[in-house]
Design a protein around this motif. Structure first.
Motif, PDB file in Angstrom:
ATOM      1  N   UNK A   3       0.834  -1.195   0.000  1.00 47.27           N
ATOM      2  CA  UNK A   3       0.000   0.000   0.000  1.00 47.27           C
ATOM      3  C   UNK A   3       0.875   1.254   0.000  1.00 47.27           C
ATOM      4  N   UNK A   4       1.978   1.215   0.726  1.00 46.01           N
ATOM      5  CA  UNK A   4       2.897   2.360   0.739  1.00 46.01           C
ATOM      6  C   UNK A   4       3.425   2.657  -0.662  1.00 46.01           C
ATOM      7  N   UNK A   5       3.743   1.616  -1.413  1.00 46.55           N
ATOM      8  CA  UNK A   5       4.243   1.812  -2.778  1.00 46.55           C
ATOM      9  C   UNK A   5       3.157   2.399  -3.682  1.00 46.55           C
ATOM     10  N   UNK A   6       1.926   1.952  -3.509  1.00 46.42           N
ATOM     11  CA  UNK A   6       0.819   2.508  -4.300  1.00 46.42           C
ATOM     12  C   UNK A   6       0.669   3.999  -4.004  1.00 46.42           C
ATOM     13  N   UNK A   7       0.765   4.367  -2.741  1.00 44.75           N
ATOM     14  CA  UNK A   7       0.693   5.792  -2.390  1.00 44.75           C
ATOM     15  C   UNK A   7       1.825   6.571  -3.054  1.00 44.75           C
ATOM     16  N   UNK A  57       0.409  14.791  -0.083  1.00 47.66           N
ATOM     17  CA  UNK A  57      -0.306  13.916   0.852  1.00 47.66           C
ATOM     18  C   UNK A  57      -0.049  12.444   0.554  1.00 47.66           C
ATOM     19  N   UNK A  58      -0.088  12.078  -0.727  1.00 51.08           N
ATOM     20  CA  UNK A  58       0.133  10.678  -1.095  1.00 51.08           C
ATOM     21  C   UNK A  58       1.547  10.224  -0.752  1.00 51.08           C
ATOM     22  N   UNK A  59       2.502  11.110  -0.918  1.00 53.22           N
ATOM     23  CA  UNK A  59       3.879  10.741  -0.592  1.00 53.22           C
ATOM     24  C   UNK A  59       4.093  10.651   0.913  1.00 53.22           C
ATOM     25  N   UNK A  60       3.459  11.554   1.659  1.00 57.72           N
ATOM     26  CA  UNK A  60       3.703  11.610   3.096  1.00 57.72           C
ATOM     27  C   UNK A  60       2.901  10.646   3.943  1.00 57.72           C
ATOM     28  N   UNK A  61       1.701  10.298   3.514  1.00 61.25           N
ATOM     29  CA  UNK A  61       0.829   9.458   4.341  1.00 61.25           C
ATOM     30  C   UNK A  61       1.468   8.162   4.841  1.00 61.25           C
ATOM     31  N   UNK A  62       2.228   7.434   4.021  1.00 60.97           N
ATOM     32  CA  UNK A  62       2.842   6.209   4.552  1.00 60.97           C
ATOM     33  C   UNK A  62       3.787   6.461   5.730  1.00 60.97           C
ATOM     34  N   UNK A  63       4.383   7.654   5.800  1.00 58.97           N
ATOM     35  CA  UNK A  63       5.286   7.983   6.908  1.00 58.97           C
ATOM     36  C   UNK A  63       4.548   8.542   8.117  1.00 58.97           C
ATOM     37  N   UNK A  64       3.381   9.119   7.893  1.00 61.68           N
ATOM     38  CA  UNK A  64       2.668   9.813   8.959  1.00 61.68           C
ATOM     39  C   UNK A  64       1.664   8.940   9.693  1.00 61.68           C
ATOM     40  N   UNK A  65       1.393   7.752   9.180  1.00 57.88           N
ATOM     41  CA  UNK A  65       0.319   6.936   9.729  1.00 57.88           C
ATOM     42  C   UNK A  65       0.795   5.522  10.040  1.00 57.88           C
ATOM     43  N   UNK A  66       0.004   4.852  10.867  1.00 60.45           N
ATOM     44  CA  UNK A  66       0.229   3.422  11.108  1.00 60.45           C
ATOM     45  C   UNK A  66      -0.351   2.649   9.920  1.00 60.45           C
ATOM     46  N   UNK A  67      -0.107   1.370   9.895  1.00 60.05           N
ATOM     47  CA  UNK A  67      -0.625   0.545   8.792  1.00 60.05           C
ATOM     48  C   UNK A  67      -2.153   0.552   8.747  1.00 60.05           C
ATOM     49  N   UNK A  68      -2.789   0.479   9.922  1.00 60.90           N
ATOM     50  CA  UNK A  68      -4.261   0.517   9.955  1.00 60.90           C
ATOM     51  C   UNK A  68      -4.797   1.870   9.519  1.00 60.90           C
ATOM     52  N   UNK A  69      -4.146   2.938   9.946  1.00 60.80           N
ATOM     53  CA  UNK A  69      -4.565   4.274   9.521  1.00 60.80           C
ATOM     54  C   UNK A  69      -4.360   4.466   8.018  1.00 60.80           C
ATOM     55  N   UNK A 112      -7.684   4.511 -12.905  1.00 57.37           N
ATOM     56  CA  UNK A 112      -8.539   3.391 -12.481  1.00 57.37           C
ATOM     57  C   UNK A 112      -7.723   2.330 -11.749  1.00 57.37           C
ATOM     58  N   UNK A 113      -6.520   2.060 -12.224  1.00 54.30           N
ATOM     59  CA  UNK A 113      -5.653   1.090 -11.539  1.00 54.30           C
ATOM     60  C   UNK A 113      -5.297   1.565 -10.138  1.00 54.30           C
ATOM     61  N   UNK A 114      -5.067   2.868  -9.989  1.00 52.82           N
ATOM     62  CA  UNK A 114      -4.815   3.389  -8.642  1.00 52.82           C
ATOM     63  C   UNK A 114      -6.043   3.206  -7.755  1.00 52.82           C
ATOM     64  N   UNK A 115      -7.216   3.524  -8.261  1.00 47.12           N
ATOM     65  CA  UNK A 115      -8.438   3.349  -7.468  1.00 47.12           C
ATOM     66  C   UNK A 115      -8.591   1.897  -7.036  1.00 47.12           C
ATOM     67  N   UNK A 116      -8.415   0.976  -7.973  1.00 46.43           N
ATOM     68  CA  UNK A 116      -8.524  -0.452  -7.661  1.00 46.43           C
ATOM     69  C   UNK A 116      -7.476  -0.858  -6.631  1.00 46.43           C
ATOM     70  N   UNK A 117      -6.254  -0.392  -6.830  1.00 51.14           N
ATOM     71  CA  UNK A 117      -5.174  -0.727  -5.900  1.00 51.14           C
ATOM     72  C   UNK A 117      -5.444  -0.224  -4.493  1.00 51.14           C
ATOM     73  N   UNK A 118      -5.909   1.014  -4.383  1.00 51.51           N
ATOM     74  CA  UNK A 118      -6.215   1.557  -3.050  1.00 51.51           C
ATOM     75  C   UNK A 118      -7.314   0.761  -2.373  1.00 51.51           C
ATOM     76  N   UNK A 119      -8.373   0.462  -3.105  1.00 55.30           N
ATOM     77  CA  UNK A 119      -9.472  -0.306  -2.495  1.00 55.30           C
ATOM     78  C   UNK A 119      -9.056  -1.734  -2.157  1.00 55.30           C
ATOM     79  N   UNK A 120      -8.304  -2.372  -3.051  1.00 51.88           N
ATOM     80  CA  UNK A 120      -7.889  -3.763  -2.820  1.00 51.88           C
ATOM     81  C   UNK A 120      -6.952  -3.871  -1.620  1.00 51.88           C
ATOM     82  N   UNK A 121      -6.028  -2.945  -1.502  1.00 55.91           N
ATOM     83  CA  UNK A 121      -5.046  -3.012  -0.413  1.00 55.91           C
ATOM     84  C   UNK A 121      -5.573  -2.428   0.899  1.00 55.91           C
TER      85      UNK A 121
END
Length: 123
Positions: A3-7, A57-69, A112-121
């Motif tokens: 998920x971090x890579x998708x972000x 935001x997309x670049x920073x979120x993986x660093x600013x949040x826990x995995x559940x967040x 669309x691939x990003x949308x699918x990836x975000x929802x799937x992960x």
């Protein structure tokens, strides 16, 4: 793919759009057959600034949040991507605002691939 890579990939894609909209709006207008104007250029640059915000935001979120967040945030970012897909499809298929050239379809498919990836992960 994590998920971090998708972000991070989403951040890079948004940044590409931001650069084009802010620094090369006339090139973007030419692709769509639009006549450049001061107002249209200002609007493109405002949209580019918003895309820069999405990239940050997309670049920073993986660093600013826990995995559940991050999973929770992915649902919202996936929804934003899905809204972009709906807009792109409307502009290509219904309104005619986009010419439906290969680049339109490629951009729509990537979004669309990003949308699918975000929802799937996010599960």
């Amino acid at each position: 793919m994590s998920l971090s890579l998708i972000f991070r990939l989403n951040a890079a894609f948004a940044l590409l759009w931001a650069i084009q909209l802010v620094f090369m709006p006339n090139m973007m207008f030419a692709m769509y057959g639009w006549a450049p104007s001061t107002g249209l250029t200002a609007l493109a640059q405002a949209a580019g600034t918003a895309m820069t915000g999405i990239a940050i935001l997309s670049f920073g979120l993986p660093n600013w949040t826990s995995e559940d967040q991050l999973k929770t945030a992915a649902k919202s970012v996936g929804l934003v991507a899905a809204l972009f897909v709906l807009l792109q499809l409307y502009q290509i298929l219904i309104s005619g605002a986009a010419p439906g050239a290969a680049m339109d379809w490629i951009s729509t498919a990537i979004t669309a691939l990003f949308a699918i990836g975000f929802f799937a992960k996010s599960r």
